[in-house]
Design an enzyme around this catalytic site. Structure first.
Site, mmCIF file in Angstrom:
data_model
loop_
_atom_site.group_PDB
_atom_site.id
_atom_site.type_symbol
_atom_site.label_atom_id
_atom_site.label_comp_id
_atom_site.label_asym_id
_atom_site.label_seq_id
_atom_site.Cartn_x
_atom_site.Cartn_y
_atom_site.Cartn_z
ATOM 1 N N GLY A 150 -3.268 1.700 11.946
ATOM 2 C CA GLY A 150 -2.534 2.469 12.932
ATOM 3 C C GLY A 150 -2.753 1.989 14.350
ATOM 4 O O GLY A 150 -3.136 0.844 14.600
ATOM 5 N N ASN B 122 -12.019 -2.195 0.555
ATOM 6 C CA ASN B 122 -12.298 -1.097 -0.375
ATOM 7 C C ASN B 122 -12.588 -1.519 -1.807
ATOM 8 O O ASN B 122 -12.736 -0.668 -2.683
ATOM 9 C CB ASN B 122 -11.127 -0.108 -0.346
ATOM 10 C CG ASN B 122 -10.907 0.474 1.031
ATOM 11 O OD1 ASN B 122 -11.857 0.874 1.688
ATOM 12 N ND2 ASN B 122 -9.662 0.496 1.486
ATOM 13 N N SER C 196 -9.009 -6.643 1.597
ATOM 14 C CA SER C 196 -9.206 -5.196 1.567
ATOM 15 C C SER C 196 -10.697 -4.885 1.649
ATOM 16 O O SER C 196 -11.499 -5.509 0.951
ATOM 17 C CB SER C 196 -8.627 -4.594 0.281
ATOM 18 O OG SER C 196 -9.029 -3.239 0.153
ATOM 19 N N PHE D 108 -7.314 0.146 -4.427
ATOM 20 C CA PHE D 108 -6.303 -0.499 -5.288
ATOM 21 C C PHE D 108 -5.932 0.377 -6.487
ATOM 22 O O PHE D 108 -5.867 -0.093 -7.626
ATOM 23 C CB PHE D 108 -6.785 -1.856 -5.802
ATOM 24 C CG PHE D 108 -6.886 -2.942 -4.771
ATOM 25 C CD1 PHE D 108 -6.277 -2.846 -3.546
ATOM 26 C CD2 PHE D 108 -7.606 -4.105 -5.058
ATOM 27 C CE1 PHE D 108 -6.374 -3.871 -2.605
ATOM 28 C CE2 PHE D 108 -7.700 -5.137 -4.136
ATOM 29 C CZ PHE D 108 -7.097 -5.018 -2.899
ATOM 30 N N THR E 259 -2.445 -8.326 10.072
ATOM 31 C CA THR E 259 -3.730 -8.307 9.383
ATOM 32 C C THR E 259 -3.798 -7.115 8.434
ATOM 33 O O THR E 259 -2.934 -6.249 8.462
ATOM 34 C CB THR E 259 -4.909 -8.161 10.371
ATOM 35 O OG1 THR E 259 -4.805 -6.886 11.032
ATOM 36 C CG2 THR E 259 -4.898 -9.250 11.441
ATOM 37 N N GLY F 133 0.794 -1.219 0.000
ATOM 38 C CA GLY F 133 0.000 0.000 0.000
ATOM 39 C C GLY F 133 0.823 1.263 0.000
ATOM 40 O O GLY F 133 0.388 2.287 -0.530
#
Length: 363
Positions: free
Chosen positions: A287, A193, A191, A130, A262, A78
């Site tokens: 985070g 998204n 993912s 992506f 993860t 990413g």
């Protein structure tokens, strides 16, 4: 990196980066990556930076999935999707880089803004989708880089335009293009998204996907001197413990070499002290808030597999202590991303230095 250097980044450099593009997080990311890509073009500059930042010590070396790593601290997928700055990441002291997630078809990703900082929680929310230049473009770039300065893993995912029922062919196309240049290949089925992607974690769908990829892996490996590539599956932190156990069973049945635990979470549980409008943004949270769940998942996988299955631990690693806890939980290697945003480019050195002082996590 001593405390004064850490404070210099936090109070000197980070505020400048966070103001770029009128505070737009993706603009700061793009400009930083552009600088690192320029640095990557200069062997002399990379060598100089490496001399100043990289810890080289045999006690840090790891062999995982048959791959020798100079140290266990890697860059998570990413950050550098298209692999434009690999020499610079190596110079900064990373032991490996995972590029991607890349898809068969080039795609722009979701509309901007799509990356948000939550500084009170040292977190990010992203719904990037992506965005990448495509597997063929990445393959050409990696071919020019050979031999890579450090191991390069490649994360592959499904193109947004590809219907879920055609996902296997989409993954296979990327896999075959990138196979020659990857130290390992990560199968991103987690993912949040890409619509429908997480359904590929379901046992039946994952079984079919892994069977197809391992078929190609064996075929390509017969004519490659390195043989088949290690396949790793990246899972979501939002899976139940029972679902994780089912995933592990499928992975064991299909010769998966390891688990990456993860990905980002869709949960906002425990997210306090932030602007409610930011917390409500769609996307995956990464985070500091993720560390507890990531540690739980790594411990669970280590226990269920008897510490026999390699684990790359990722999620909320912001300090040397976080890295040590992840390794002690059962991770063979670790990856950082959001921690790099909040604590700076010398974080790998800080973690590696801590590993050298803790005999429990030395190999």
């Amino acid at each position: 990196m001593n405390r004064s250097e850490a404070l210099f980044y936090r109070y000197g450099i980070r505020p400048i980066l966070f103001r770029l593009g009128r505070g737009d997080a993706e603009t700061a990311h793009e400009r930083t990556l552009h600088i690192l890509a320029l640095i990557s073009r200069s062997r002399l500059l990379c060598k100089t930076i490496g001399y100043l930042t990289t810890i080289r010590d045999q006690r840090l070396q790891r062999t995982v999935c048959g791959i020798p790593f100079p140290n266990p601290v890697g860059l998570a997928a990413g950050m550098d999707k298209d692999g434009v700055a690999i020499p610079a990441w190596a110079a900064l002291g990373f032991g490996f880089v995972e590029v991607g997630t890349v898809t068969h078809h080039p795609q722009p990703g979701n509309p901007r803004p799509r990356l948000f900082r939550l500084p009170e929680q040292e977190a990010l929310i992203n719904r990037m989708g992506f965005n990448n230049q495509g597997a063929a473009s990445l393959a050409r770039r990696l071919a020019r880089l050979q031999p890579a300065p450090i191991p390069v893993g490649v994360s592959i995912g499904k193109s947004k335009i590809t219907p879920l029922e055609q996902a296997i062919d989409d993954y296979r196309a990327s896999f075959r293009q990138l196979f020659p240049y990857a130290a390992y290949i990560a199968i991103n089925v987690s993912s949040p998204n890409t619509p429908g992607l997480r359904q590929l974690q379901d046992a039946d769908q994952l079984r079919a996907l892994l069977a197809a990829l391992q078929h190609d892996n064996a075929e390509l490996g017969r004519t490659d001197q390195r043989g088949p590539r290690p396949l790793l599956v990246k899972i979501a932190p939002d899976l139940s413990d029972t679902a994780i156990e089912e995933v592990l069973t499928v992975c064991a049945d299909h010769g998966v070499a390891g688990i990456i635990a993860t990905n980002t979470t869709i949960s906002r549980e425990g997210l306090t002290g932030v602007d409610p409008r930011l917390a409500a943004e769609a996307g995956g949270l990464s985070g500091r808030p993720l560390i507890a769940r990531a540690l739980h998942v790594v411990r669970l996988i280590a226990r269920l597999t008897g510490n026999r299955l390699p684990i790359i631990g990722v999620g909320g690693i912001h300090t040397p202590d976080d890295g040590l806890r992840m390794l002690e939980a059962g991770a063979s290697l670790i990856q950082i991303y959001t921690g790099l945003v909040y604590y700076g480019p010398l974080l790998p050195r800080r973690i590696n230095r801590a590993i050298l002082t803790h005999s429990k996590v030395q190999q």
